[in-house]
Each structure stands twice: as structure tokens, then as C-alpha cells.
Design a protein around this motif. Structure first.
Motif, PDB file in Angstrom:
ATOM      1  N   LYS A 168      -5.611  -4.133  -3.206  1.00 60.60           N
ATOM      2  CA  LYS A 168      -4.718  -3.142  -2.616  1.00 60.60           C
ATOM      3  C   LYS A 168      -5.224  -2.636  -1.265  1.00 60.60           C
ATOM      4  O   LYS A 168      -4.492  -1.987  -0.522  1.00 60.60           O
ATOM      5  N   LYS A 169      -6.479  -2.943  -0.935  1.00 55.69           N
ATOM      6  CA  LYS A 169      -7.071  -2.420   0.285  1.00 55.69           C
ATOM      7  C   LYS A 169      -7.333  -3.487   1.344  1.00 55.69           C
ATOM      8  O   LYS A 169      -7.508  -3.158   2.517  1.00 55.69           O
ATOM      9  N   ASN A 170      -7.399  -4.755   0.938  1.00 57.23           N
ATOM     10  CA  ASN A 170      -7.757  -5.799   1.887  1.00 57.23           C
ATOM     11  C   ASN A 170      -6.881  -7.031   1.664  1.00 57.23           C
ATOM     12  O   ASN A 170      -6.720  -7.480   0.528  1.00 57.23           O
TER      13      ASN A 170
END
Length: 254
Positions: A168-170
Motif C-alpha cells: 500500500k506504500k510502495n
């Protein structure tokens, strides 16, 4: 594949009451068994893009019934050609025994093999009008450069993916996605399903459906498998779904 995957709970002990079921682990140089293949009674087979798990079919819900992971977009093709099934079985049996097998068939693409990546690069280079792709990963520089070159020539390059497919972040796909956009290609980020399919269609005439992702491990060390077809009915069915999926996208300012 999903953060909340239920696959992580599986162990071979779950099948201890099924003595007829045997589980084999990949042996070097294979590092992962990633292909999606079923062979039934040596009479017919299924080659596809999907995993046989609940999350792929239905997605994952929390204790309140809320969907927390989307079901996957996947495809499969059935095979009844006796020669193809024989070749598929030979490699499957060899993998179970940790042996090398190199049966060839013009419609079957095994990996890891230099022929696998060469097929994609040659197919992209041969495109004259259009390239349609479903992909989970597009991190390989050679494939990205080939798609950029095609887009710069005016070929209609369209790719459907999921945003942030692994984290979800990268999202390591973003750099190549932006390069392809700048060259004139279109990246559709589907917001309705988890795009797990691996498909490429060239000029609406030739189609690959299989397991390979466009990144290093798939090309270099994973057992991968795909089928190549020119069957127009099958291609048209996939293109119809492609056009529907391209409408359910997350808008991007890139």
C-alpha cells in the motif's frame, strides 16, 4: 499475493489425511513454482493466470463481512490437444523428480528460459497496430523499453494493472508506467478488481495467457508457463473483458 492472504495459513500437514495427494517442492535451479496448470486424466488440461484460492475467486472479507482485498482478474484456457498435453505432462513429471525436461511445442512457452523473454520482446517489436496487456508487474527494463519504442511509433499500447499491487506504500511499477505514458501509451489502473492476469495480445491476432510477470524473478528463476493462441473467438472474448476493465480505473494525474 495480497497483504491479508489466507495462503500463508496453508501447510502440507493439512493434507495428511489424503495419502493419495503428494506435494513436491521446486528443486534448483527453480526457486519458485509459479505456473498455473491442471492436467486431468491426461485427457485435458487448463493453463491460466490464477491461483486456486479463496482470495482470488472471492476476495477477502473481515469479521464484519467487509471486503478488504478485492477478487482477482484472471483467465484460463483449456487444452485438449493430445500432443500438447503430452508435452505438459513430461515437464510436470520431470519437475516432480527434480530432472530437466525440454519438450517443445510452438504454442507452449515455459520458463525460466531465454526463449520466454525473447518471445515477448519479439512480439512487441512485431506489432503493427495495437498491444493490449494485463500485468501485475512491469519492472523489467527490456520489456518496458520495447513498449516505449512501440508507443513512440504510434502503436496503440494499452496496459491494465492494479495500483500498488504488492504494498500500500510502495509501487515499483510506477517509474516504467510513467515512461510508457510519456511515450504515448495508456496505463489503466483498475480500481474494481485485483489485476493478477498476465496477458498480451498483439494486433488482435496473437495472444499469450500465462503466469509470467514482467520482472526479474519470473524471467530468471521461476517455473512459468503460458499458452500462445491465434484463436479469434478466444482473443475477442478477452478483448471484450479488457475494454470493460479499462473503464473501471483509478484516475491518475500522471
Amino acid at each position: 499475493k495480497h497483504k491479508n492472504s489466507e495462503n500463508t495459513a496453508f501447510t502440507p500437514d493439512m493434507l495428511k489425511d489424503c495419502p493419495s495427494v503428494k506435494i513436491y517442492n521446486p528443486t534448483p535451479p527453480l526457486k519458485q513454482t509459479h505456473h498455473k496448470l491442471l492436467i486431468i486424466d491426461n485427457q485435458w488440461a487448463v493453463i491460466g493466470t490464477g491461483n486456486l484460492d479463496k482470495e482470488s475467486f472471492d476476495g477477502i472479507t473481515d469479521s464484519s463481512g467487509n471486503l478488504i482485498e478485492k477478487p482477482a482478474r484472471d483467465f484460463l484456457i483449456t487444452v485438449t490437444n493430445p500432443d500438447m498435453i503430452k508435452k505438459l505432462s513430461q515437464t510436470f513429471d520431470a519437475d516432480c523428480e527434480g530432472k530437466t525436461s525440454n519438450p517443445s511445442h510452438p504454442q507452449i512457452l515455459w520458463g525460466p528460459s531465454p526463449a520466454q523473454k525473447k518471445f515477448f520482446l519479439d512480439a512487441i517489436a512485431c506489432a503493427k497496430h495495437s498491444i493490449h496487456i494485463y500485468q501485475q508487474s512491469i519492472q523489467d527494463g527490456d520489456v518496458a523499453n520495447a513498449l516505449i519504442s512501440a508507443a513512440e511509433k504510434g502503436i496503440n499500447v494499452r496496459i491494465i494493472m492494479s495500483p500498488f499491487p504488492f504494498s500500500k506504500k510502495n509501487d515499483p511499477n510506477i517509474p516504467n508506467q510513467e515512461r510508457i505514458r510519456k511515450a504515448g501509451g495508456t496505463i489503466h489502473l483498475n480500481n474494481h478488481l485485483y489485476i493478477h492476469a498476465k496477458v498480451i495480445i498483439i494486433d488482435n491476432k496473437i495472444m499469450y495467457i500465462g503466469s509470467v510477470n514482467f520482472y526479474g524473478p519470473s524471467f530468471e528463476s521461476g517455473r512459468e508457463l503460458g499458452i500462445i493462441t491465434s484463436d479469434q473467438r478466444q482473443i475477442e472474448e478477452i478483448l471484450n473483458v479488457f475494454n470493460q476493465d479499462s473503464q473501471n480505473e483509478q484516475k491518475s494525474s500522471a
